[in-house]
Design a protein around this motif. Structure first.
Motif, mmCIF file in Angstrom:
data_model
loop_
_atom_site.group_PDB
_atom_site.id
_atom_site.type_symbol
_atom_site.label_atom_id
_atom_site.label_comp_id
_atom_site.label_asym_id
_atom_site.label_seq_id
_atom_site.Cartn_x
_atom_site.Cartn_y
_atom_site.Cartn_z
ATOM 1 N N ASP A 1 0.833 -1.203 0.000
ATOM 2 C CA ASP A 1 0.000 0.000 0.000
ATOM 3 C C ASP A 1 0.869 1.255 0.000
ATOM 4 O O ASP A 1 0.506 2.262 -0.596
ATOM 5 N N ASP A 2 2.012 1.163 0.656
ATOM 6 C CA ASP A 2 2.928 2.290 0.717
ATOM 7 C C ASP A 2 3.448 2.657 -0.674
ATOM 8 O O ASP A 2 3.525 3.824 -1.042
ATOM 9 N N ASN B 1 -6.898 -0.835 -3.480
ATOM 10 C CA ASN B 1 -6.562 0.406 -2.788
ATOM 11 C C ASN B 1 -6.288 1.546 -3.756
ATOM 12 O O ASN B 1 -6.601 2.689 -3.485
ATOM 13 N N TYR B 2 -5.665 1.225 -4.886
ATOM 14 C CA TYR B 2 -5.328 2.279 -5.847
ATOM 15 C C TYR B 2 -6.595 2.912 -6.410
ATOM 16 O O TYR B 2 -6.739 4.114 -6.435
ATOM 17 N N ASP C 1 0.687 4.330 -2.653
ATOM 18 C CA ASP C 1 0.566 5.730 -2.242
ATOM 19 C C ASP C 1 1.664 6.584 -2.864
ATOM 20 O O ASP C 1 1.409 7.698 -3.335
ATOM 21 N N GLU D 1 -8.399 4.936 -3.649
ATOM 22 C CA GLU D 1 -7.686 6.178 -3.319
ATOM 23 C C GLU D 1 -7.890 7.212 -4.420
ATOM 24 O O GLU D 1 -8.174 8.370 -4.154
#
Length: 174
Positions: free
Chosen positions: A27-28, A95-96, A31, A99
């Motif tokens: 996830d980092d 997540n991408y 981001d 986000e």
């Protein structure tokens, strides 16, 4: 020609690093990728340099600063040659997408609100002035006074202008 070959070798190393990272991205990293994309749309060189140093150190990338005149060209080249080929791998991550959708919806709301006020500022001001003059006229106790007549006339004038502009707007669209 030798410098170009050296740069291409360094970019190949960076490409290989991102190939490994995007096989199972954290996830980092996602981001960081989102931030990287957004920084490319800005023109703040100090941010570009700082982000590149952070990004290079975090992912142990080769130092290629000497091949570029400015940090924007550096970031753009690394993105286009080394990161962008993997955007489909990153795009399917839950997540991408979330986000990106969350951030874009916030900016979309702000943009729509801004466009609403910039397109309708005269109507909004007219409406506020109409309400203000109606309130002022209703607060005057002597309904036969000159002040009452003036405030009611001005408020009615704003009401008529809003009615006429809304009729014109509906005929313009149709």
């Amino acid at each position: 020609m030798k410098k170009i070959d050296e740069l291409n070798n360094e970019l190949k190393k960076i490409f290989d690093i991102f190939d490994k990272i995007t096989s199972d991205p954290s996830d980092d990293f996602v981001d960081d990728y989102i931030v990287y994309e957004r920084i490319l749309s800005d023109n703040y060189e100090k941010i570009d340099e700082g982000f590149w140093h952070y990004f290079r150190n975090k992912y142990n990338l080769p130092k290629i600063d000497e091949y570029f005149e400015n940090s924007y060209d550096l970031l753009r080249t690394v993105f286009n040659k080394c990161l962008h080929p993997f955007y489909l791998k990153l795009d399917i991550l839950p997540n991408y997408g979330f986000e990106y959708e969350r951030n874009s919806s916030e900016f979309e709301k702000i943009w729509k609100m801004s466009r609403f006020f910039s397109n309708n500022w005269i109507t909004i001001i007219s409406f506020v002035l109409m309400i203000t003059f109606f309130v002022i006229s209703s607060s005057i106790e002597d309904k036969n006074s000159f002040d009452y007549d003036v405030c009611m006339s001005i408020a009615t004038g704003f009401l008529i202008s809003l009615i006429i502009s809304s009729i014109n707007k509906s005929h313009k669209k149709g």
